[in-house]
Design an enzyme around this catalytic site. Structure first.
Site, short mmCIF file in Angstrom:
data_model
loop_
_atom_site.label_atom_id
_atom_site.label_comp_id
_atom_site.label_asym_id
_atom_site.label_seq_id
_atom_site.Cartn_x
_atom_site.Cartn_y
_atom_site.Cartn_z
N LYS A 260 0.83 -1.21 0.00
CA LYS A 260 0.00 0.00 0.00
C LYS A 260 0.87 1.26 0.00
O LYS A 260 0.48 2.28 -0.57
CB LYS A 260 -0.96 -0.03 1.18
CG LYS A 260 -1.93 -1.22 1.10
CD LYS A 260 -2.90 -1.25 2.27
CE LYS A 260 -3.70 -2.54 2.25
NZ LYS A 260 -2.89 -3.72 2.63
N CYS A 375 -8.10 -7.02 6.86
CA CYS A 375 -8.41 -8.17 5.98
C CYS A 375 -9.16 -9.21 6.81
O CYS A 375 -8.91 -10.41 6.70
CB CYS A 375 -7.16 -8.74 5.33
SG CYS A 375 -5.86 -9.21 6.47
#
EC number: 2.1.1.176
Length: 429
Positions: A260, A375
């Site tokens: 990211k 997640c």
């Protein structure tokens, strides 16, 4: 030339380390793969991932096939039998070869006296296979999940838990992120086509490409040059919510392995990015990713609960908090998660997440954006976490990203072929 090793015994020992010692397969497997030939690397991975994906099935079968479980120093044999069962059930390896190699694995783990036992158990399974599988398919073990996780999924998703479980038990697709500073997605897809591979663009995420068939990264056009990165579509969705801009000061917290961080810099190459993670070893992968993509960011080791220790009084325009979580949304990629996590971990993780959220909020500028992501698919870490934060934080405002009944957006595993993922976008008033 690498020494010929017994892959079945290597897989059995790796699985034992995961289940008995709580070690992560992603830490155990790469060093083992270095010891075998390139053609054997894929089979070793298949055996480890496959047995962990179907662990409760082979456990159930062994309990039916053996009067007493293998314990103590002979415990590795239990996992070797699992490797044998997996080959017979799920691979195209000829049964005689699967049996021979698995039985020979007893020699590699210094238990040659148990070759007859292993052979007998596997041959007994072959004789009783239809009857045993019919009984197994009528039991709860058929879901291939630990009971505590099954209960949590059934409670949180009474209508969808079975599809979540089914998605968790599938092999994941391979998603890529095209580096827009080098190529448009369409132009890179043309290069992929020239290389004899097919890919498909994601409908919502502008850099995401799904490969028709997973491929080694060195076969991808421009991988070494930083043209493309392996990253699931759902993880790429973070940038849609964060919307980084050039010139901004941006914090990527819990940043390792750096997927990211580098995505922020692809979207906003002139942003000032600070990437922080508590795990110093995993930070080496952030440096590796930055180097491969030719990008620069400030990288620091630090605990998200104590930001003043690593950023003083600094304020940020945007913060991406990819919070430590149960990872219950990425089980299809990491099947060992099912056996590494415990029910008691969930409240502990929720507490840690809330402490990080509270600590980092004071480092967000007024009018700034914080994207909270996990997640996980468990509400305690996601929608309930954000509800509680909004109740205790007067200057936090939620941007609607999901359905009316929950703050944030919950992607379930397999939806649009992506991993299970949660996002919430918060603005500081």
């Amino acid at each position: 030339m690498k020494k010929q090793r017994n892959l079945r015994s290597m897989a059995a020992q790796a699985i034992e380390q995961v289940v008995e010692q709580g070690q992560s397969l992603s830490n155990i497997l790469p060093p083992l793969q270095q010891k075998v030939s390139d053609k054997d690397k894929a089979l070793l991975q298949e055996l480890c991932f496959g047995v962990l994906r179907t662990l409760s099935q082979s456990d159930w079968l062994i309990n039916k096939l053996m009067a007493r479980p293998m314990t103590g120093k002979q415990r590795t044999v239990h996992y070797l039998i699992m490797v044998g069962l997996y080959q017979l059930l799920y691979t195209r390896i000829p049964p005689h070869a699967a049996l021979a190699e698995t039985v020979e694995g007893a020699v590699a783990i210094k238990r040659p006296q148990l070759k007859g036992l292993i052979n007998g158990v596997l041959r007994q399974f072959q004789r009783q296979q239809d009857e045993l599988l019919a009984e197994f398919n009528a039991s709860d073990a058929r879901y291939l999940h630990p009971s505590w996780l099954l209960k949590r999924l059934q409670k949180a998703y009474p209508e969808q838990w079975q599809s979540i479980v089914e998605a968790n038990n599938q092999r994941p697709p391979m998603w890529l992120r095209v580096n827009r500073t080098h190529h448009s997605r369409d132009s890179w897809l043309a290069l992929l086509d020239e290389a004899g591979m097919k890919g498909f663009p994601h409908a919502d995420y502008p850099d995401a490409v799904q490969l028709e068939t997973p491929a080694p990264v060195h076969a991808l056009p421009g991988f070494e040059e930083g043209w493309v990165t392996v990253q699931d579509a759902s993880a790429q969705g973070c940038m849609t919510w964060l919307a980084p801009q050039n010139g901004e000061h941006i914090l990527d917290l819990c940043a390792a392995p750096g997927g990211k961080t580098t995505h922020i810099l692809e979207v906003a190459p002139e942003a000032q990015v600070l990437a922080v993670d508590i795990d110093e070893q995993r930070l080496s992968r952030v440096y590796d990713n930055l180097k491969r993509l030719g990008m620069k960011a400030t990288v620091k080791q630090g605990d998200g609960r104590y930001p003043s220790q690593w950023c003083g009084e600094q304020q940020f325009d945007r913060i991406l908090l990819d919070a430590p979580c149960s990872a219950t949304g990425v089980i299809r990629r990491h099947p060992d998660i099912k056996w590494l996590r415990r029910d008691r971990d969930i409240p502990e993780l929720a507490q840690l997440q809330s402490e990080i959220l509270d600590a980092i909020w004071s480092h967000l500028k007024s009018g700034g954006t914080l994207v909270y992501a996990t997640c996980s698919v468990l509400p305690e870490e996601n929608s309930l976490q954000i509800k509680a934060f909004l109740q205790r934080t007067a200057d936090a405002e939620l941007c609607e990203t999901g359905t009316p009944e929950q703050p944030g957006k919950q992607n379930l595993p397999g939806a649009e072929e992506g991993d299970g993922f949660f996002y919430a976008k918060l603005i500081k008033k």
